[in-house]
Design a protein around this motif. Structure first.
Motif, mmCIF file in Angstrom:
data_model
loop_
_atom_site.group_PDB
_atom_site.id
_atom_site.type_symbol
_atom_site.label_atom_id
_atom_site.label_comp_id
_atom_site.label_asym_id
_atom_site.label_seq_id
_atom_site.Cartn_x
_atom_site.Cartn_y
_atom_site.Cartn_z
ATOM 1 N N ALA A 122 0.831 -1.203 0.000
ATOM 2 C CA ALA A 122 0.000 0.000 0.000
ATOM 3 C C ALA A 122 0.864 1.251 0.000
ATOM 4 O O ALA A 122 0.588 2.231 -0.706
ATOM 5 N N ARG A 123 1.943 1.256 0.798
ATOM 6 C CA ARG A 123 2.852 2.414 0.829
ATOM 7 C C ARG A 123 3.532 2.615 -0.512
ATOM 8 O O ARG A 123 3.706 3.752 -0.974
ATOM 9 N N GLU A 124 3.941 1.509 -1.158
ATOM 10 C CA GLU A 124 4.580 1.621 -2.469
ATOM 11 C C GLU A 124 3.645 2.250 -3.491
ATOM 12 O O GLU A 124 4.099 2.896 -4.445
ATOM 13 N N ARG A 125 2.349 2.088 -3.294
ATOM 14 C CA ARG A 125 1.353 2.617 -4.240
ATOM 15 C C ARG A 125 0.791 3.956 -3.794
ATOM 16 O O ARG A 125 -0.220 4.409 -4.324
ATOM 17 N N GLY A 126 1.445 4.585 -2.818
ATOM 18 C CA GLY A 126 1.037 5.926 -2.405
ATOM 19 C C GLY A 126 0.049 5.967 -1.277
ATOM 20 O O GLY A 126 -0.518 7.036 -0.989
ATOM 21 N N GLY A 127 -0.199 4.849 -0.605
ATOM 22 C CA GLY A 127 -1.144 4.809 0.491
ATOM 23 C C GLY A 127 -0.532 5.248 1.805
ATOM 24 O O GLY A 127 0.676 5.483 1.903
#
Length: 537
Positions: A122-127
């Motif tokens: 999720a963090r890698e995808r901007g979350g």
């Protein structure tokens, strides 16, 4: 070794993780994260089952408890009693029996590693930074979910052992072995060839076919008598001639084998663009999974990805998956099918035709993950293998939920749960003062489904961090290997204060937060929760 191979083996290389708690769920989670490439620092004891932290991320990570609500149960034995595992494992033999492997703890460790992987994805995808929680009881309830669905859909249809004994069989030369076929004609041919009474053959098929769903298998004694008069070699030869699998029970020591380079046999397939951005609320929201699966392992893997937020669509044959109509029904749909497939869409494709295969290829190419549990080689015959779709969908993550992973006991041996337990040494791990025998609870099917979902997350992380498509392959045999590595547990050791063993319907009542009710049927909720980490609120 190429850079792509290195990246495929360790998509989380350079990620720091801190694991607190000296419990089996934490040890399993830490080992899975190390295999993904994480540098794992371990702390000592922790209140509860443990936790996994991601330093420098504002509180992201995963808390691991024994029970979702923080109350009892407080260890593996309590979990197996309260959540239905002890009831189901003992059902075929007359009373509750605790699994001598800490099965719920192993499953919880895999789910915790998945949660951490999903948080990082999720963090890698901007979350945002997410904090997950998972419990050992939640893992156990996920394992019993299909049994709970059937029990609540038809409260009067609870399976009973009845007269007769379940497999395994014993040959004249003392070999204990399992047999398997999903084909009633093969069943008939096999027993007729051996001279079994026709009435016993007919009476045995229904409980044998349904044992995956009922956890009981009372077979007529005449069938065992026939096999007890033959050496195993003769029984195995008859089985091969009739298209039936016959597998001797092996000890854990007999299963020594080289482990794959990656638990998911993960490899990069070529350069790819970025994944779609995070849309929330689930970690996989905004991603699409295309699933071509049946029975337990594959559908459960797809369900887990769906519960993580993915949009999942199933590829089904004309008329739909036949399992949709298997009783008991709830709202016109099989309760057991609903337990594995709630929340998924479906598209019918006739893969026997060129038009149907093209439609399936179009669907897969438009997704982010393509998940299937066909026998080896079938995806390629359909033109749906990783290499077949690479040009059209270079970023696609292919996940093959397999059975033997190329290490079949003999050619054309069916890769089903009970044969894998027999061949993989699990039957001997489960022996508790008696003869070794596989559990009639689908242990490797469920854990195999967890591993296939984990493979999808590993592939998506590879895509996000290394800019490559991915292919992964997991197997029921991998689930057996993980249980062997965990070894004998403690739940089977008697101690005062253990609660009475609940059946699956009672477990669904006792843990309402783990189930949702659809047409009165208890269907599983997500085994994790995700909230925005406190430091980022």
């Amino acid at each position: 070794m190429t850079a792509a191979t290195v990246a495929a083996a360790a998509p989380l290389a350079g990620t720091a993780v801190r694991a607190a708690g000296d419990t089996l769920p934490v040890r399993i989670a830490a080992a899975r994260l190390r295999a993904l490439g994480c540098a794992v620092e371990t702390d000592g004891a922790w209140e509860g089952a443990g936790r996994i932290d991601l330093p420098g991320t504002g509180g992201a990570g995963c808390d691991i408890g024994w029970s979702a609500d923080g109350a009892d149960p407080a260890d593996e034995r309590d979990v197996q009693a309260a959540c239905g595992l002890a009831h189901l494992h003992g059902l075929a033999r007359g009373g509750p029996r605790f699994l001598p492997v800490d099965y719920a703890s192993v499953c919880a460790g895999v789910l915790a590693a998945q949660a951490v992987a999903a948080v990082l994805l999720a963090r890698e995808r901007g979350g945002p930074a997410l904090r997950a929680s998972v419990s050992v009881s939640g893992a156990a309830l996920l394992a019993v979910a299909p049994y709970a669905a059937e029990a609540t859909a038809d409260p009067d249809g609870a399976p009973v052992p009845g007269p007769g004994e379940p497999p395994p069989f014993r040959s004249a030369d003392g070999v204990r072995f399992e047999i398997e076929t999903l084909d009633p004609e093969a069943w008939l041919r096999f027993w007729e060839l051996l001279g079994a009474p026709r009435e016993a053959i007919a009476a045995g098929w229904a409980p044998f076919q349904r044992r995956f769903a009922t956890a009981v298998c009372p077979l007529p004694a005449a069938l065992s008598t026939v096999l007890e008069a033959l050496p195993f070699a003769a029984a195995a030869e008859a089985a091969r001639a009739c298209g039936v699998g016959a597998v001797p029970l092996r000890t854990p020591e007999e299963t020594a084998e080289e482990e794959p380079p990656s638990p998911w046999r993960l490899r990069g397939t070529g350069p790819a663009g970025a994944l779609p951005p995070f849309t929330g609320p689930g970690p996989l929201s905004g991603l699409r999974v295309v699933e071509a699966t049946n029975r337990v392992q594959g559908p459960l893997a797809g369900l887990l990805l769906t519960l993580l937020g993915a949009d999942t669509v199933r590829v089904e044959p004309p008329g739909g998956d036949p399992m949709r109509g298997v009783p008991p029904l709830a709202g016109g749909l099989s309760a057991r099918f609903a337990a594995f497939n709630r929340g998924k869409g479906a598209v019918e494709c006739d893969l026997k035709t060129g038009r149907g295969r093209r439609a399936a290829a179009d669907l897969a190419a438009a997704g982010d993950v393509f998940l299937y549990n066909w026998p080896p080689g079938r995806a390629e015959r359909f033109g749906l293998g990783a290499d077949d779709l690479a040009a059209r969908a270079p970023g696609l993550v292919h996940v093959h939920a397999d059975g033997w992973a190329g290490r079949d006991p003999a050619p054309d041996t069916p890769a089903t749960d009970f044969l894998v337990q027999a061949h993989g040494g699990i039957a001997h791990l489960l022996a508790d003062g008696g003869e070794p025998a596989p559990s009639l609870v689908t242990l490797t099917d469920v854990l195999g489904g967890l591993l296939a979902a984990e493979a999808a997350l590993a592939g998506l992380l590879l895509r996000a961090r290394a800019g490559t498509g991915a292919a992964a392959r997991t197997a029921l045999a991998d689930a057996a290997r993980l249980l062997r590595a965990a070894g004998r547990g403690t739940a089977h050791r008697p101690r005062p204060g253990t609660p009475a063993a609940a059946d699956p319907a009672a477990a669904a009542e006792a843990f309402p937060e783990a189930f949702t009710r659809v047409h009165g049927t208890a269907l599983p909720r997500a085994p994790w929760t995700f909230t925005e980490a406190e430091d980022h609120r």
